[in-house]
Design a protein around this motif. Structure first.
Motif, PDB file in Angstrom:
ATOM      1  N   PRO A 104      -8.769  52.171   1.849  1.00 16.87           N
ATOM      2  CA  PRO A 104      -9.774  52.840   1.370  1.00 16.87           C
ATOM      3  C   PRO A 104     -10.199  52.209   0.135  1.00 16.87           C
ATOM      4  O   PRO A 104     -11.505  52.248  -0.292  1.00 16.87           O
ATOM      5  CB  PRO A 104      -9.312  54.252   1.105  1.00 16.87           C
ATOM      6  CG  PRO A 104      -8.175  54.383   1.686  1.00 16.87           C
ATOM      7  CD  PRO A 104      -7.366  53.073   1.753  1.00 16.87           C
ATOM      8  N   PHE A 105      -9.414  51.335  -0.385  1.00 17.48           N
ATOM      9  CA  PHE A 105      -9.830  50.766  -1.859  1.00 17.48           C
ATOM     10  C   PHE A 105      -9.683  49.107  -2.154  1.00 17.48           C
ATOM     11  O   PHE A 105      -9.838  48.609  -2.999  1.00 17.48           O
ATOM     12  CB  PHE A 105      -8.851  51.409  -2.925  1.00 17.48           C
ATOM     13  CG  PHE A 105      -8.974  52.883  -3.071  1.00 17.48           C
ATOM     14  CD1 PHE A 105     -10.155  53.366  -3.383  1.00 17.48           C
ATOM     15  CD2 PHE A 105      -7.664  53.770  -2.736  1.00 17.48           C
ATOM     16  CE1 PHE A 105      -9.999  54.888  -3.708  1.00 17.48           C
ATOM     17  CE2 PHE A 105      -7.956  54.937  -2.610  1.00 17.48           C
ATOM     18  CZ  PHE A 105      -8.927  55.617  -2.963  1.00 17.48           C
ATOM     19  N   CYS A 106      -9.456  48.541  -0.832  1.00 16.49           N
ATOM     20  CA  CYS A 106      -9.308  47.337  -0.904  1.00 16.49           C
ATOM     21  C   CYS A 106     -10.752  46.672  -1.025  1.00 16.49           C
ATOM     22  O   CYS A 106     -10.615  45.241  -1.682  1.00 16.49           O
ATOM     23  CB  CYS A 106      -8.540  46.495   0.392  1.00 16.49           C
ATOM     24  SG  CYS A 106      -9.506  46.601   1.831  1.00 16.49           S
ATOM     25  N   ASP A 107     -11.730  47.344  -1.006  1.00 17.16           N
ATOM     26  CA  ASP A 107     -13.206  46.403  -1.319  1.00 17.16           C
ATOM     27  C   ASP A 107     -13.560  46.968  -2.648  1.00 17.16           C
ATOM     28  O   ASP A 107     -14.879  46.811  -2.902  1.00 17.16           O
ATOM     29  CB  ASP A 107     -14.161  47.004  -0.183  1.00 17.16           C
ATOM     30  CG  ASP A 107     -14.271  48.442  -0.139  1.00 17.16           C
ATOM     31  OD1 ASP A 107     -13.511  49.393  -0.657  1.00 17.16           O
ATOM     32  OD2 ASP A 107     -15.428  48.902   0.492  1.00 17.16           O
ATOM     33  N   VAL A 108     -12.745  47.517  -3.516  1.00 16.51           N
ATOM     34  CA  VAL A 108     -13.356  48.030  -4.718  1.00 16.51           C
ATOM     35  C   VAL A 108     -12.378  47.427  -5.856  1.00 16.51           C
ATOM     36  O   VAL A 108     -11.278  46.939  -5.579  1.00 16.51           O
ATOM     37  CB  VAL A 108     -13.293  49.517  -5.157  1.00 16.51           C
ATOM     38  CG1 VAL A 108     -14.079  50.178  -3.960  1.00 16.51           C
ATOM     39  CG2 VAL A 108     -11.984  49.972  -5.138  1.00 16.51           C
ATOM     40  N   GLY A 109     -13.081  47.000  -6.968  1.00 19.40           N
ATOM     41  CA  GLY A 109     -12.220  46.519  -8.274  1.00 19.40           C
ATOM     42  C   GLY A 109     -11.721  45.069  -7.625  1.00 19.40           C
ATOM     43  O   GLY A 109     -12.184  44.469  -6.953  1.00 19.40           O
ATOM     44  N   GLU A 110     -10.394  44.894  -8.513  1.00 18.51           N
ATOM     45  CA  GLU A 110      -9.980  43.750  -8.468  1.00 18.51           C
ATOM     46  C   GLU A 110      -8.853  43.649  -7.125  1.00 18.51           C
ATOM     47  O   GLU A 110      -8.201  44.513  -6.954  1.00 18.51           O
ATOM     48  CB  GLU A 110      -8.999  43.294  -9.734  1.00 18.51           C
ATOM     49  CG  GLU A 110      -8.254  42.111  -9.840  1.00 18.51           C
ATOM     50  CD  GLU A 110      -9.113  40.947  -9.659  1.00 18.51           C
ATOM     51  OE1 GLU A 110      -9.129  40.145  -8.886  1.00 18.51           O
ATOM     52  OE2 GLU A 110     -10.033  40.924 -10.619  1.00 18.51           O
ATOM     53  N   LYS A 111      -8.748  42.405  -6.561  1.00 20.69           N
ATOM     54  CA  LYS A 111      -7.942  42.334  -5.193  1.00 20.69           C
ATOM     55  C   LYS A 111      -6.636  42.061  -5.550  1.00 20.69           C
ATOM     56  O   LYS A 111      -5.653  42.084  -5.202  1.00 20.69           O
ATOM     57  CB  LYS A 111      -8.618  41.409  -4.430  1.00 20.69           C
ATOM     58  CG  LYS A 111     -10.117  41.445  -3.762  1.00 20.69           C
ATOM     59  CD  LYS A 111     -10.059  42.690  -2.800  1.00 20.69           C
ATOM     60  CE  LYS A 111     -11.335  42.944  -2.067  1.00 20.69           C
ATOM     61  NZ  LYS A 111     -12.515  42.847  -2.933  1.00 20.69           N
ATOM     62  N   ASP A 112      -6.416  41.067  -6.713  1.00 19.25           N
ATOM     63  CA  ASP A 112      -5.241  40.246  -7.133  1.00 19.25           C
ATOM     64  C   ASP A 112      -4.870  41.187  -8.511  1.00 19.25           C
ATOM     65  O   ASP A 112      -5.342  40.783  -9.550  1.00 19.25           O
ATOM     66  CB  ASP A 112      -5.628  39.042  -7.228  1.00 19.25           C
ATOM     67  CG  ASP A 112      -4.039  38.354  -7.656  1.00 19.25           C
ATOM     68  OD1 ASP A 112      -3.166  38.850  -7.493  1.00 19.25           O
ATOM     69  OD2 ASP A 112      -4.354  37.109  -8.190  1.00 19.25           O
ATOM     70  N   LEU A 113      -3.827  42.122  -8.448  1.00 18.71           N
ATOM     71  CA  LEU A 113      -3.143  42.655  -9.583  1.00 18.71           C
ATOM     72  C   LEU A 113      -1.744  42.512  -9.339  1.00 18.71           C
ATOM     73  O   LEU A 113      -1.001  43.263  -8.881  1.00 18.71           O
ATOM     74  CB  LEU A 113      -3.413  44.309  -9.450  1.00 18.71           C
ATOM     75  CG  LEU A 113      -5.159  44.503  -9.703  1.00 18.71           C
ATOM     76  CD1 LEU A 113      -5.316  45.953  -9.234  1.00 18.71           C
ATOM     77  CD2 LEU A 113      -5.776  44.111 -11.050  1.00 18.71           C
ATOM     78  N   PRO A 114      -1.222  41.495  -9.997  1.00 24.36           N
ATOM     79  CA  PRO A 114       0.181  40.922  -9.588  1.00 24.36           C
ATOM     80  C   PRO A 114       1.053  41.759 -10.157  1.00 24.36           C
ATOM     81  O   PRO A 114       2.104  42.123  -9.367  1.00 24.36           O
ATOM     82  CB  PRO A 114       0.323  39.546 -10.189  1.00 24.36           C
ATOM     83  CG  PRO A 114      -0.774  39.326 -11.151  1.00 24.36           C
ATOM     84  CD  PRO A 114      -1.808  40.295 -10.622  1.00 24.36           C
TER      85      PRO A 114
END
Length: 360
Positions: free
Chosen positions: A315-325
């Motif tokens: 549901p959220f992979c298309d919002v905000g930052e993709k890479d949050l290590p």
């Protein structure tokens, strides 16, 4: 099987007394006397003002956003239960994920500065596992950038910071009283507002938009807590100090036994433990899997809580930052161990012994 948690059980005799009162009055909802009493007792116990009880913790978040007029985008953490982000989306607010502090597991204040845009309207940090966020830093940012500040304090019941309730920070702090929480009403939640006028607005919102004099003044919903749920909460509140004390004892025993073997969450020294969760972080994803298998073999249920990082979910992979290590890394290695009032020291020691054997 040792589960990861068990709901606290209120005294049935006390519950029955309250239920008898409800049957006699036939007042089941609509801000009944038990909801009013629970509000007063919780405000006194927690050292807070402007508490609004609602039907659950997710609605608490949604009501807080509405009452404070949050719109556009809100910066929040990906290392949390899904309701923190889904409640934003449900209200038409875009959640923008920012990375966490690798030691506290909370939203990193310095990281969010990179995320603030002209569309940012609010910050929604989470006191993860009951450990306080860097509230002083967030307060400064919110004031400087003119942003609303709403804390998801679902895990922070009874936590004090610098001698006062952690719930007193921000424009609002929300609580969950779900059955898995330390204090619960089976289902329920609450919002602590900084401003009494915002509280009055929220009181109308949760009652279909009716004002105190019965006029429809706006669009609302039904988010009220029932008398029956309040009865469970009142019954449990009488014993809450003992429940919390025992959970903290278990928490501290785990930390003593596993010191040097796993990573623990770091928390501000100015705050107290409340025994809400016992998260550990293993050295690798593979080690976490090994520990899980070992614990399952001896009928012990641990939980990957929170995993995966929300920015990696559908549901959220298309919002905000993709890479949050940082969040992605901690989410892959974290495990919450069993923690509840009835858990014996003997079982805690057995869990720790098997966990250390699995690590090798």
């Amino acid at each position: 099987m040792i589960p990861v948690t068990k709901p606290g059980l209120p005294d049935l005799t006390k519950v029955k007394k309250y239920l008898d009162d409800i049957y006699e009055r036939r007042w089941f909802t609509n801000n009944g006397p038990l909801v009013q009493l629970l509000t007063e007792r919780l405000e006194e116990y927690l050292g807070i003002e402007n508490l609004l009880l609602v039907a659950n913790g997710t609605l608490a978040l949604q009501v807080a956003y509405r009452a404070l007029g949050v719109e556009g985008e809100a910066i929040t953490t990906p290392f949390t239960f899904v309701a923190t982000a889904s409640s934003l989306s449900w209200e038409g607010i875009k959640p923008v994920f920012s990375d966490i502090d690798p030691e506290s597991f909370n939203l990193c204040p310095t990281k969010i500065l990179e995320k603030i845009t002209k569309n940012t309207n609010a910050i929604v940090p989470v006191h993860v596992y009951g450990a306080p966020c860097n509230v002083e830093h967030f307060e400064r940012i919110a004031e400087q950038k003119n942003l609303k500040l709403i804390y998801d304090a679902s895990h922070a019941f009874g936590v004090n910071h610098h001698g006062s309730s952690l719930l007193s920070y921000g424009d609002a702090s929300t609580l969950s009283f779900h059955a898995t929480k330390i204090f619960h009403t089976v289902e329920g939640g609450g919002v602590v507002f900084r401003d009494k006028e915002v509280l009055r607005r929220a009181q109308s919102l949760i009652n279909f938009g009716f004002s105190s004099d019965g006029e429809i003044t706006g669009v609302g919903i039904n988010a009220k807590m029932s008398e029956i749920h309040a009865a469970f909460g009142l019954s449990l509140l009488d014993d809450i100090d003992g429940l919390i004390a025992r959970r903290v004892e278990i928490q501290e025993l785990y930390q003593t036994e596993l010191n040097g073997f796993v990573q623990f969450q770091q928390r501000a020294q100015e705050s107290n433990l409340n025994g809400s969760y016992l998260p550990i972080v293993l050295a690798s994803k593979e080690q976490r899997k090994t520990v899980e298998l070992r614990l399952n073999f001896i009928d012990v249920k641990a939980r990957r809580y929170f995993s995966p990082s929300l920015n990696m979910t559908r549901p959220f992979c298309d919002v905000g930052e993709k890479d949050l290590p940082r969040s992605e890394d901690i989410s892959s290695r974290v495990l919450c161990l069993p923690l509840y009032y009835e858990l014996s020291d003997k079982d805690v020691l057995r869990i720790c012994e098997n966990l250390k054997r699995a690590i090798g």
